[in-house]
Design a protein around this motif. Structure first.
Motif, mmCIF file in Angstrom:
data_model
loop_
_atom_site.group_PDB
_atom_site.id
_atom_site.type_symbol
_atom_site.label_atom_id
_atom_site.label_comp_id
_atom_site.label_asym_id
_atom_site.label_seq_id
_atom_site.Cartn_x
_atom_site.Cartn_y
_atom_site.Cartn_z
ATOM 1 N N UNK A 135 46.138 44.790 43.909
ATOM 2 C CA UNK A 135 45.679 43.785 45.352
ATOM 3 C C UNK A 135 45.781 44.664 46.735
ATOM 4 N N UNK A 136 44.549 44.533 47.481
ATOM 5 C CA UNK A 136 44.768 45.119 48.846
ATOM 6 C C UNK A 136 45.044 43.803 49.766
ATOM 7 N N UNK A 137 45.926 43.941 50.435
ATOM 8 C CA UNK A 137 46.475 42.762 51.392
ATOM 9 C C UNK A 137 45.545 42.603 52.518
ATOM 10 N N UNK A 138 44.858 43.779 53.048
ATOM 11 C CA UNK A 138 44.239 43.342 54.338
ATOM 12 C C UNK A 138 43.059 44.488 54.412
ATOM 13 N N UNK A 139 41.962 44.032 54.002
ATOM 14 C CA UNK A 139 40.850 44.986 54.013
ATOM 15 C C UNK A 139 40.115 44.319 55.178
ATOM 16 N N UNK A 140 39.822 45.360 56.296
ATOM 17 C CA UNK A 140 39.279 44.799 57.441
ATOM 18 C C UNK A 140 37.801 44.494 57.143
ATOM 19 N N UNK A 141 37.445 43.196 57.588
ATOM 20 C CA UNK A 141 36.079 42.470 57.204
ATOM 21 C C UNK A 141 35.001 43.211 57.729
ATOM 22 N N UNK A 142 35.162 43.937 58.903
ATOM 23 C CA UNK A 142 34.030 44.811 59.523
ATOM 24 C C UNK A 142 33.807 46.193 58.802
ATOM 25 N N UNK A 143 34.626 46.240 58.056
ATOM 26 C CA UNK A 143 34.592 47.507 57.050
ATOM 27 C C UNK A 143 33.680 47.524 56.086
ATOM 28 N N UNK A 144 32.522 47.204 56.266
ATOM 29 C CA UNK A 144 31.565 46.715 55.090
ATOM 30 C C UNK A 144 31.487 47.725 54.030
ATOM 31 N N UNK A 145 31.332 48.878 54.475
ATOM 32 C CA UNK A 145 31.306 49.983 53.558
ATOM 33 C C UNK A 145 32.294 49.942 52.335
ATOM 34 N N UNK A 146 33.645 49.615 53.016
ATOM 35 C CA UNK A 146 34.533 49.771 52.076
ATOM 36 C C UNK A 146 34.831 48.370 51.130
ATOM 37 N N UNK A 147 34.388 47.316 51.817
ATOM 38 C CA UNK A 147 34.206 45.850 51.111
ATOM 39 C C UNK A 147 33.278 45.950 50.016
ATOM 40 N N UNK A 148 31.890 46.469 50.272
ATOM 41 C CA UNK A 148 31.216 46.878 49.104
ATOM 42 C C UNK A 148 31.735 47.691 47.981
ATOM 43 N N UNK A 149 32.322 48.647 48.508
ATOM 44 C CA UNK A 149 32.763 49.578 47.440
ATOM 45 C C UNK A 149 33.739 49.028 46.730
ATOM 46 N N UNK A 150 34.707 48.269 47.240
ATOM 47 C CA UNK A 150 35.879 47.813 46.326
ATOM 48 C C UNK A 150 35.306 46.610 45.392
ATOM 49 N N UNK A 151 34.315 45.888 45.990
ATOM 50 C CA UNK A 151 33.562 45.132 44.881
ATOM 51 C C UNK A 151 32.845 45.685 43.913
ATOM 52 N N UNK A 152 32.114 46.815 44.133
ATOM 53 C CA UNK A 152 31.543 47.699 43.109
ATOM 54 C C UNK A 152 32.607 48.339 42.052
ATOM 55 N N UNK A 153 33.644 48.496 42.725
ATOM 56 C CA UNK A 153 34.811 48.997 41.786
ATOM 57 C C UNK A 153 35.567 47.826 40.965
ATOM 58 N N UNK A 154 34.981 46.520 41.151
ATOM 59 C CA UNK A 154 35.760 45.432 40.251
ATOM 60 C C UNK A 154 36.609 44.395 41.115
ATOM 61 N N UNK A 155 36.864 44.571 42.445
ATOM 62 C CA UNK A 155 37.613 43.777 43.103
ATOM 63 C C UNK A 155 36.751 42.527 43.545
ATOM 64 N N UNK A 156 37.724 41.390 43.810
ATOM 65 C CA UNK A 156 37.151 40.335 44.335
ATOM 66 C C UNK A 156 37.984 39.818 45.536
ATOM 67 N N UNK A 157 37.069 39.252 46.585
ATOM 68 C CA UNK A 157 37.851 38.659 47.764
ATOM 69 C C UNK A 157 38.292 37.422 47.296
ATOM 70 N N UNK A 158 39.971 37.397 47.562
ATOM 71 C CA UNK A 158 40.498 36.136 47.100
ATOM 72 C C UNK A 158 41.083 35.564 48.241
ATOM 73 N N UNK A 159 41.013 36.112 49.438
ATOM 74 C CA UNK A 159 41.428 35.319 50.700
ATOM 75 C C UNK A 159 40.897 35.937 51.867
ATOM 76 N N UNK A 160 40.917 35.306 52.860
ATOM 77 C CA UNK A 160 40.283 35.709 54.041
ATOM 78 C C UNK A 160 41.346 35.279 55.314
ATOM 79 N N UNK A 161 42.155 36.265 55.932
ATOM 80 C CA UNK A 161 42.872 35.738 56.784
ATOM 81 C C UNK A 161 42.218 35.986 58.360
#
Lengths: 163, 163
Positions: free
Chosen positions: A114-140
Motif C-alpha cells: 500500500x502507498x499511503x500518499x501518492x501525490x496526484x500531480x505526480x502523473x508519471x508515478x501514478x501511471x507507473x504504479x498502475x502499470x506495475x499492478x497498483x489500483x487507486x483505492x482512495x483520494x485524500x
C-alpha cells in the motif's frame, strides 16, 4: 544492468545524493524539503524498514524501502517508498525497483503493498504504479502542500500480493 | 458532564484500563491485542501526539490523541484515535470526544483530520464518524486482520476543517 542489494552504512553519502534532490523540490514526497541529512537518513534507514540500493556500474542510482504499513493486525500490508537519482530518470529504474520490491515484499511474507500518499500531480508515478499492478483505492483531498501548486490531492494506491 | 483535559503521567493506570480491553478484542484497532502495557502507553502518549483524557465524576472514561498524519508537506492534516472504556459505551462519549477533537485540531492549526484505517466492520464507528462530518475517501481491501472475521477492509475517512 541494475544490481539491487540491502543498503549499508557505507551507502549514506550515495543515499543522501539521491534523497536530497528528490525531497528538495517538494513535489513528490511528504518529507520537508529542508529535512537535515542525519534526520532523513535515520528515517530512510530506520530499524523498522528494509532499505535497498540499486547500482549500475557500482554507482548507486536508486533506493527504496519496504516496511509494515501498520502495527499488529495491519502488519500483513507493506508500505514502500522509491527514489531515483534525478540524473538517472527515464531509464526505467523506478519500474525495476517497484517490480523487485513486489517480489521482495512477498518473500518477506507481506500479503499486500500500500502507498499511503501518492501525490496526484505526480502523473508519471501514478501511471507507473498502475502499470506495475497498483489500483487507486482512495483520494485524500488537499493532503499534500505542493511547493509549486499549493494544496493538492493524494492517492492511496494498493496491490494485493496474492498469498 | 464530561471534562476533557490533556493526559499526564498520573493517568497511566486509567489509560491502560481503557486501552487494554479495547485492543484485546482485536476488532477495531491495529495494535496487536497482546501489546504490552509500557509499549502501548509509549505509543498512545508519544511526544509527537497530543493525548487527552475525558472524565466524568473524576473517573477517566475515554481518551483520544491528535497528531500530524504525515511529516513536512502533509503535516497540515491531523490524525486521531479515540477509545472509550467498554463499561461507558452507549452514552455518547465517543461523539463528544470526536467533536471536541475537531475544535482542538483547528486550534492546533490543522486544516483537515484523517483516519487512515477505520475497520469496515466497525459499523457503529463508521456511522458515528459520518455523523461527525467525515467522509469515506478510500477503501483498502483486506487491510485488517479481524480477530473474529479474518481479513476485512478498512476505510480512509477524512474531514476538511475549513481553514
Amino acid at each position: 544492468m541494475l544490481t539491487i542489494r540491502l543498503a549499508t552504512a557505507q551507502d549514506h553519502d550515495a543515499l543522501w545524493s539521491i534523497i536530497q534532490p528528490v525531497i528538495q523540490t517538494g513535489d513528490t514526497y511528504m518529507y520537508a524539503p529542508d529535512t537535515p541529512r542525519e534526520a532523513m537518513l535515520a528515517t530512510w534507514l530506520a530499524d523498522t524498514k528494509h532499505t535497498y540500493v540499486a547500482e549500475t556500474d557500482e554507482q548507486v542510482v536508486g533506493t527504496f524501502f519496504l516496511c509494515a504499513n501498520q502495527p499488529g493486525l495491519g502488519a500483513h500490508v507493506a508500505n514502500a517508498g522509491y527514489m531515483v537519482h534525478p540524473d538517472q530518470r527515464g531509464k526505467g529504474i523506478a519500474r525495476q525497483l517497484c517490480l523487485f520490491s513486489l517480489d521482495e515484499a512477498r518473500r518477506l511474507g507481506f500479503q499486500a503493498l500500500q502507498f499511503n500518499a501518492v501525490v496526484s500531480t505526480n502523473t508519471v508515478a501514478v501511471r507507473l504504479w498502475e502499470q506495475c499492478g497498483f489500483s487507486r483505492v482512495g483520494t485524500v483531498p488537499k493532503a499534500f502542500r505542493h511547493q509549486a501548486l499549493g494544496l493538492v490531492d493524494t492517492y492511496v494506491m494498493y496491490q494485493w500480493l496474492g498469498a
